[in-house]
Design a protein around this motif. Structure first.
Motif, mmCIF file in Angstrom:
data_model
loop_
_atom_site.group_PDB
_atom_site.id
_atom_site.type_symbol
_atom_site.label_atom_id
_atom_site.label_comp_id
_atom_site.label_asym_id
_atom_site.label_seq_id
_atom_site.Cartn_x
_atom_site.Cartn_y
_atom_site.Cartn_z
ATOM 1 N N ASP A 394 0.845 -1.196 0.000
ATOM 2 C CA ASP A 394 0.000 0.000 0.000
ATOM 3 C C ASP A 394 0.885 1.252 0.000
ATOM 4 O O ASP A 394 2.116 1.157 -0.033
ATOM 5 N N LYS A 396 1.714 3.485 2.200
ATOM 6 C CA LYS A 396 2.687 3.665 3.291
ATOM 7 C C LYS A 396 3.886 2.732 3.110
ATOM 8 O O LYS A 396 5.032 3.131 3.287
ATOM 9 N N GLU A 397 3.595 1.487 2.774
ATOM 10 C CA GLU A 397 4.680 0.515 2.589
ATOM 11 C C GLU A 397 5.557 0.905 1.398
ATOM 12 O O GLU A 397 6.773 0.746 1.432
ATOM 13 N N VAL A 400 7.868 3.567 2.449
ATOM 14 C CA VAL A 400 8.988 3.016 3.212
ATOM 15 C C VAL A 400 10.023 2.431 2.252
ATOM 16 O O VAL A 400 11.236 2.642 2.409
ATOM 17 N N ILE A 441 17.911 -0.144 14.144
ATOM 18 C CA ILE A 441 17.295 -1.400 14.589
ATOM 19 C C ILE A 441 15.780 -1.221 14.748
ATOM 20 O O ILE A 441 14.995 -2.066 14.317
ATOM 21 N N TRP A 442 15.378 -0.095 15.319
ATOM 22 C CA TRP A 442 13.928 0.148 15.481
ATOM 23 C C TRP A 442 13.231 0.165 14.119
ATOM 24 O O TRP A 442 12.145 -0.405 13.965
ATOM 25 N N TRP A 445 13.000 -3.290 12.773
ATOM 26 C CA TRP A 445 12.093 -4.050 13.668
ATOM 27 C C TRP A 445 10.619 -3.737 13.335
ATOM 28 O O TRP A 445 9.781 -4.624 13.286
ATOM 29 N N ILE A 446 10.343 -2.458 13.102
ATOM 30 C CA ILE A 446 8.951 -2.045 12.892
ATOM 31 C C ILE A 446 8.547 -2.129 11.415
ATOM 32 O O ILE A 446 7.508 -2.695 11.079
ATOM 33 N N PHE A 447 9.367 -1.559 10.545
ATOM 34 C CA PHE A 447 8.933 -1.395 9.150
ATOM 35 C C PHE A 447 9.399 -2.510 8.216
ATOM 36 O O PHE A 447 9.012 -2.534 7.051
ATOM 37 N N GLY A 448 10.223 -3.403 8.699
ATOM 38 C CA GLY A 448 10.756 -4.450 7.826
ATOM 39 C C GLY A 448 9.669 -5.392 7.327
ATOM 40 O O GLY A 448 8.590 -5.505 7.909
ATOM 41 N N THR A 449 9.988 -6.064 6.229
ATOM 42 C CA THR A 449 9.058 -7.061 5.687
ATOM 43 C C THR A 449 9.553 -8.431 6.128
ATOM 44 O O THR A 449 10.522 -8.958 5.593
ATOM 45 N N TYR A 450 8.914 -8.958 7.147
ATOM 46 C CA TYR A 450 9.316 -10.260 7.671
ATOM 47 C C TYR A 450 8.202 -10.790 8.557
ATOM 48 O O TYR A 450 7.239 -10.075 8.840
ATOM 49 N N GLY A 451 8.363 -12.026 8.970
ATOM 50 C CA GLY A 451 7.464 -12.581 9.984
ATOM 51 C C GLY A 451 6.147 -13.068 9.443
ATOM 52 O O GLY A 451 5.964 -13.255 8.238
ATOM 53 N N PHE A 452 5.212 -13.242 10.366
ATOM 54 C CA PHE A 452 3.906 -13.803 10.049
ATOM 55 C C PHE A 452 3.176 -12.920 9.043
ATOM 56 O O PHE A 452 3.165 -11.711 9.156
ATOM 57 N N PHE A 454 3.956 -12.590 5.988
ATOM 58 C CA PHE A 454 4.811 -12.385 4.831
ATOM 59 C C PHE A 454 5.464 -13.700 4.486
ATOM 60 O O PHE A 454 5.973 -14.392 5.356
#
Lengths: 464, 420
Positions: A394, A396-397, A400, A441-442, A445-452, A454
């Motif tokens: 979207d 916002k992404e 980023v 790191i923040w 941690w917040i804006f990265g594309t990773y995890g559940f 993705f």
């Protein structure tokens, strides 16, 4: 386990801790143990590990034989036997898997096969050329071939550059640890903030390119070029970071390839460890540029065909390699047309990007259709009517992603001018340094594309 | 040496700073379900439970959203002096009820545990634990770290391979993409830690015009419930028995019900010496005495239906278990809050303009008015589709818009709100 997984960094922490706790002369054993554990964890089965160990044993034996009897036959046999798994896999795959169809069995493909095979071939060739004596300790040789930060995706190391640091044992140095952590943070930034984020619209468009106009296809081509670069660069950076924590220097693999002013220059900057390997072990042994224009061009074609074949198991990749050969020959024939440097950089990027479209598209036909669409279906409106925000990211992404690419561009520009950004930050006051590290790191941690949610891309070059 | 030690100490301080900040970021990024942003205020329900004084709650309720919208601890306390807490939550399967019961027993020593049996049926065959992943997280994430939580997440991840064990520890893995949806609620701890309704989730929707109570036939055959639900119901029975807690199994009005289900529950209750009350039966429906559709007691009960059901449940608790009444500050204090929430909900039933304007004269209502134009409240636009006085009512107690109407002459024209 991958180079960005939590488990990997737990393993790294254990290896680093053990490495510095045991006596210096035994530290290489910690590296070897860690490397073998890592290889076992990333392998799909024990058979892959066994095949890898068999290759190490063959290469080690031929290294010693070559030292005693420096003959072409011995070198040829050593190279063929060492590279046999890679040769068989590539041949079977490119011929449409006849072995698998006839026998019902599929080839075992050990992790990092393409990388460690080239590493071993270089080792044998260098012993043959008398550059260094063969390693007499099979376990130390096993460490050289399996060093965990670079086994999956390189860079492809040379024995004479890496061995001493691996075997000698390094003293604990907080600066090395901090420098390694800096590199790891930067590696994560490249992977999570750019590569995996860009992968989302790239996959959307490449998976159904016919549904999109030329503008979107161009955007996908550009984003894929950035994705591939940052994905691979991040892997190299993570390898350098982890190795740095152990006091070991892993070579650079990229030098801002998209600032290149020609395709020849591009290959001096892109995947440098592979480029130099191709130069030293394919192009120069074939005669290089010493036997006239025809042989020179032929050698370029052969070298890039090998490069293409190394990158993938289909004719599409050979075509991609040959296209780069054509680019280089055309550049030589046209003999540096007088155009401004900036324009040459742009033209080089466009040529590389078009080649990457072939590289990424499902088939050669699909890549041609996409290139046709770029020319005939171009519509500037897609960049103003918000339709690009329906490609999986979207607004916002996307913002980023664009900002992250801008950061990469800025850092690359500074590095191109000879400014070492990490060194520059290290020399600032404590508040500034800590501020930069924490903020980085923040942000990841917040804006990265990773995890559940993705489907985080594995490293692209890990598939080679 | 000193310089080296100094640098190592600096590195350690940096690590502490980093870990603390990441912990705080994760707290902000975790979704929070409160009365102000959700019909099912799971987060505040569980956080408030931890704030209850130890061993002050005599009755605990478990179950899915149906139970969460039915049992009103305040009503039960006001009528019978029985202290209770509603730990039911959206899609809370029997599996989750078990772990929350275990967790609750670390802090309270209830005399009676009431479990709604609705989730004995397999409502989410796509999920091995009969609860969708998102909703499982709603229930488990607010749980304090202990062996109970470790066991729960280990079993969840063992059974549901799509879930990530690590993401329960590092919640950013699951929730970091919420950065786009952060609201003031995410930064206001008060809203997510305070639930004066003690787990009750009020809703306003009317029910059906009629409800046919369940009339049992002769006998019945055994009904096979979802295996895992049966296993964990057995565990609940065993746990209550071990702890000397009375267990009341219930089916609420509107539950999936037939002879075999009723028969199986009755047989099971007899076998294990626990109470089973099927509120779908006519005698119970009659005793509750709700007037449909305004006082909905079918499936998700509305606040007016829930009050009546809770009075009845309170009476059953008093009659069957002789729980002595007690005076508790936590319930005394929240009585006024409940009355005010009830005022909010009553507001949504008023259709006369004069009566409506009078009802608005409460200090906890913040009224936004304009003549037929859009009203923006907390960044959200409320636009009338009728001409007249456009009115948006914001309840400062529960910090949410509770009504959006256009007053046209003598009439109140009401719009649907998102939380309905």
């Amino acid at each position: 386990m991958s180079y960005t997984s939590f488990g990997y960094y737990v393993l790294v922490a254990v290896i680093v801790l053990v490495y510095y706790l045991i006596p210096r002369r035994a530290r290489w054993i910690a590296l070897l143990s860690g490397s073998l554990i890592f290889y076992y964890l990333v392998s799909s089965g024990l058979s892959c590990v066994c095949l890898f160990i068999l290759s190490i044993a063959i290469c080690f034996t031929f290294g010693i034989l070559l030292e005693k009897k420096r003959t072409r036959l011995c070198l040829g046999a050593g190279i063929v036997l060492t590279a046999l798994p890679l040769i068989l896999t590539k041949t079977d795959s490119i011929l449409g898997s006849p072995f698998e169809r006839l026998s019902g069995f599929s080839f075992i493909v050990p992790v990092g096969l393409s990388f460690y095979t080239l590493q071993m071939v270089a080792y044998l060739a260098d012993i043959y050329n008398g550059k260094f004596p063969a390693q007499r300790n099979p376990l130390k040789f096993a460490l050289f071939t399996s060093f965990f930060p670079q086994i999956i995706q390189g860079p492809i190391p040379r024995y004479d550059a890496l061995a001493k640091e691996l075997y000698d044992g390094n003293d604990f140095d907080l600066d090395s640890i901090l420098s390694g952590i800096q590199l790891i943070i930067w590696g994560f930034f490249l992977k999570f903030m750019i590569a995996d984020k860009a992968a989302i619209p790239v996959n959307t468009v490449f998976d159904s390119y016919s549904e999109y106009g030329g503008g979107v296809v161009i955007l996908a081509g550009v984003l894929y070029s950035i994705q591939l670069y940052t994905d691979f660069l991040s892997c190299t950076t993570l390898a350098q970071g982890v190795a740095q924590m152990l006091g070991i220097h892993v070579q650079d693999n990229f030098f801002h390839p998209y600032f290149a002013v020609s395709i020849k220059d591009f290959w001096r900057r892109w995947h440098m460890s592979l480029s130099s390997w191709l130069r030293d072990y394919i192009y120069i042994p074939l005669g290089g540029s010493r036997r006239g224009s025809f042989r020179r061009y032929l050698n370029v074609f052969i070298t890039f065909a090998v490069s293409g074949l190394w990158h993938g198991n289909s004719f599409k990749f050979i075509f991609w390699g040959l296209l780069h050969a054509v680019y280089q020959i055309a550049e030589r024939v046209l003999d540096r047309p007088k155009v401004p440097k900036f324009l040459r950089t742009v033209i080089t990027f466009i040529l590389a990007m078009l080649a990457w479209v072939i590289f990424r598209a499902d088939t050669l036909g699909a890549s041609f259709a996409m290139m046709r669409s770029m020319v005939t279906g171009f519509d500037i409106a897609v960049f103003t009517d918000n339709s690009i925000f329906s490609l999986g990211l979207d607004e916002k992404e996307f913002t980023v992603l664009v900002l992250s690419i801008a950061v990469l561009f800025g850092v690359s520009l500074l590095q191109e001018k000879g400014i070492e950004v990490r060194k520059y930050i290290s020399e600032r006051s404590l508040v500034v340094r800590w501020g930069v590290y924490l903020l980085s790191i923040w942000v990841i941690w917040i804006f990265g594309t990773y995890g559940f949610g993705f489907d985080a891309s594995e490293f692209i070059y890990g598939g080679f | 040496m000193n310089a080296k030690l100094k640098r190592l100490a600096g590195f350690a301080v940096f690590l502490i700073l980093l870990l603390t900040s990441l912990f705080m970021i994760n707290r902000i990024l975790e979704p929070k379900y409160t009365l102000s942003n959700s019909s099912w205020p799971t987060t505040s329900t569980y956080n408030q439970f931890y704030r209850m004084e130890k061993d002050t709650v005599d009755v605990l309720f478990f179950g899915s959203s149906v139970a969460a919208s039915t049992f009103v601890p305040q009503v039960i306390y006001d009528e019978y002096g029985i202290t209770s807490y509603n730990l039911a939550s959206e899609q809370q399967s029997i599996f989750l009820s078990y772990y929350w019961l275990m967790e609750a027993l670390r802090f309270q020593s209830p005399k009676v545990v009431v479990v709604d049996l609705e989730f004995m049926e397999d409502y989410h065959p796509e999920s091995p634990i009969n609860t969708r992943e998102t909703i499982t997280r709603k229930s488990i994430d607010p749980m304090k770290w202990s062996l109970v939580k470790l066991k729960a997440i280990r079993n969840i991840c063992r059974m549901d391979s799509s879930q990530s064990l690590l993401s329960y520890f590092l919640t950013n893995i699951r929730f970091h993409s919420r950065w786009e949806d952060l609201s003031p609620d995410d930064f206001d701890r008060k809203m997510s830690t305070s639930a004066p309704l003690k787990g009750y989730a009020p809703i306003a929707e009317k029910g059906p015009d009629t409800y046919e109570p369940f009339l049992p036939g002769q006998g019945g055959t055994k009904h096979e419930f979802q295996n895992l639900m049966q296993e964990y119901l057995d565990r609940i029975v065993e746990l209550c028995s071990d702890q000397g807690i009375e267990l009341m199994l219930v089916n609420l009005p509107g539950a999936t019900m037939d002879d075999s289900i009723n028969f199986t529950h009755e047989t099971y209750a007899k076998e294990y010496g626990v109470t089973y009350i099927n509120l779908c039966l006519p005698q119970h429906i009659e005793a509750i005495g709700a007037k449909l559709p305004e006082e909905n007691i079918v499936y998700h009960e509305n606040i007016w239906g829930a009050i009546k059901t809770s009075r009845y449940i309170g009476r059953l608790l008093q009659d069957n278990y002789e729980i002595p009444p007690r005076k508790d500050e936590a319930y005394e204090d929240s009585g006024k809050f409940f009355e005010e929430v009830l005022d909010s909900f009553n507001l949504t039933r008023i259709e006369d303009a004069g009566e409506y304007k009078n009802a608005l004269a409460k200090p906890y209502f913040k009224v936004y008015e304009s003549e037929g134009t859009t009203i923006t409240v907390l960044g959200k636009d409320y636009t009338p589709s009728h001409s007249g006085q456009n009115t948006v009512v914001f309840d400062t107690n529960i910090e949410r818009v509770v009504d959006h109407v256009t007053i046209y002459g003598e009439n109140v024209i009401r719009y649907k709100l998102e939380l309905d």
